[in-house]
Design a protein around this motif. Structure first.
Motif, PDB file in Angstrom:
ATOM      1  N   ASP A  43     -22.725 -14.849  -8.566  1.00 18.11           N
ATOM      2  CA  ASP A  43     -21.988 -15.296  -9.749  1.00 18.11           C
ATOM      3  C   ASP A  43     -21.499 -14.099 -10.555  1.00 18.11           C
ATOM      4  N   LEU A  50     -24.246 -23.241 -11.418  1.00 17.03           N
ATOM      5  CA  LEU A  50     -22.950 -22.797 -11.913  1.00 17.03           C
ATOM      6  C   LEU A  50     -21.931 -22.770 -10.778  1.00 17.03           C
ATOM      7  N   PRO A  62     -27.257 -17.153 -13.990  1.00 21.95           N
ATOM      8  CA  PRO A  62     -26.252 -16.712 -13.016  1.00 21.95           C
ATOM      9  C   PRO A  62     -26.912 -15.943 -11.870  1.00 21.95           C
ATOM     10  N   ALA A 113     -24.927 -19.074 -19.955  1.00 26.01           N
ATOM     11  CA  ALA A 113     -25.403 -19.993 -18.922  1.00 26.01           C
ATOM     12  C   ALA A 113     -26.632 -20.771 -19.405  1.00 26.01           C
ATOM     13  N   ILE A 168     -18.024 -20.313 -18.109  1.00 27.83           N
ATOM     14  CA  ILE A 168     -19.410 -20.603 -17.722  1.00 27.83           C
ATOM     15  C   ILE A 168     -19.779 -22.045 -18.070  1.00 27.83           C
ATOM     16  N   ALA A 219     -20.866 -24.905 -15.444  1.00 29.60           N
ATOM     17  CA  ALA A 219     -22.091 -25.710 -15.552  1.00 29.60           C
ATOM     18  C   ALA A 219     -21.793 -27.193 -15.430  1.00 29.60           C
TER      19      ALA A 219
END
Length: 337
Positions: A209, A241, A205, A191, A229, A233
């Motif tokens: 998530d 996210l 996250p 992330a 991921i 994004a």
């Protein structure tokens, strides 16, 4: 300085203990694991912790080299050795001299190439295609495959003597579903990287998530996690996210009911893991017109190997032909069968 491996003190601790045992030696290593489970990460960890760490580490995808070019790619060629050989070219063995050669998907090598690879492992010498000079190479071999090489030996598609040479020290890498304690750290890493790639700060996250990610089976392992991921994004415009959408489900909405009622409602709507996976695969196939392989295939969209996708489809009873685009003729869809 040794590279840090996410999970080395948790889900990958037994693996890293074996890495530390074998890294100081020159013994060949065979890394076994499903597609996308991180075999290259382990190969690089072995190199970084070895006496060859200052030398090159060269990766070769054995399954991506056309059979007629394997000798030239691995061992190099002299000028004029064949049509198009306009100059002398070093092969991957020479380029990895003094370092580590990572032979990814070694199970895909044809039998003829297996014979020549065995000779190099035994004698530490090569001859370029079209050449007569014997060249000494000092290379440490780390091979990897998702295939079951012992079965291939029994079937006669992989040489038994090469199998013994490569499997001096096997390391089996667990699938992501078997090391879920590493998922939060992996998700945080991907992330942060995804947010930075989109020109903003790294993303983090949320607890929701992570819970969503834990509910998924991850047939494509760590590689699929990274893909999902990054997709999340992008869907979140680099600010958050959107993992529900990235996984193929509806966008997550804030609960509008009391917690107890919400939990009861959620329990009523939950489907089995196989049903959720099947629905996700069907969405991908529908989006790609039934195509499985290639840059526009469902496997690429899902971030998994085509062989893995086909196996999952067989298990779940999904037929690719049901999603074929009406305008696509049989010839165009033949490669997906």
């Amino acid at each position: 300085m040794s590279e840090f491996v996410i999970g080395e003190s948790a889900g990958l601790k037994p693996v890293m203990e074996r890495v530390l045992q074998v890294a100081p030696t020159n013994a060949p290593v065979l890394v076994l694991g499903e597609t996308g489970s991180g075999k290259e990460v382990i190969a690089r960890a072995i190199h970084a912790r070895s006496r060859r760490a200052q030398g090159p580490v060269v990766r070769v995808n054995c399954g991506a080299i056309p059979s007629e070019l394997i000798d030239s790619e691995l061992f190099g060629h002299e000028r004029g050795a064949f049509t198009g050989a306009v100059g002398t070219r070093k092969g991957w063995f020479e380029r990895a001299d003094g370092g580590t050669l990572f032979l990814d998907e070694v199970g895909e090598l044809p039998r003829a190439a297996q014979v020549r690879l065995l000779r190099v492992l035994q004698e530490s010498t090569i001859e370029r295609v079209g050449g007569h000079e014997t060249i000494h190479v000092d290379v440490r071999i780390v091979a990897a495959t998702h295939r079951h090489l012992e079965s291939m030996v029994a079937e006669g598609t992989f040489r038994e003597d090469l199998w013994y040479r490569l499997s001096v020290f096997p390391i089996r890498l667990p699938a992501l579903r078997d090391r879920m304690e590493d998922l939060p750290s992996l998700a945080a890493h991907f992330a942060e990287r995804a947010g930075q790639r989109l020109g903003g700060p790294g993303l983090t996250p949320t607890a929701a998530d992570l819970e969503l990610l834990r509910q998924y089976a991850w047939p494509g392992n760590v590689r699929e996690l990274a893909t999902v991921i990054e997709r999340g994004a992008i869907l979140g415009n680099g600010k958050r996210l959107e993992l529900a959408a990235a996984l193929g489900g509806p966008t997550v909405k804030p609960p509008s009911r009391p917690p107890a009622a919400e939990a009861l409602h959620d329990a009523e709507e939950i489907v089995t893991l196989d049903e959720a996976t099947a629905a996700h695969i069907r969405r991908a196939l529908a989006a790609r017109g039934g195509r499985i392989e290639g840059p526009f295939g469902a496997a690429r969209l899902l971030g998994i190997n085509p062989h893995t996708l086909r196996a999952r489809m067989r298990k779940l009873g999904i037929e690719w032909s049901h999603f074929r685009e009406p305008s696509a003729g049989p010839a165009s869809m033949q490669p997906n069968r």
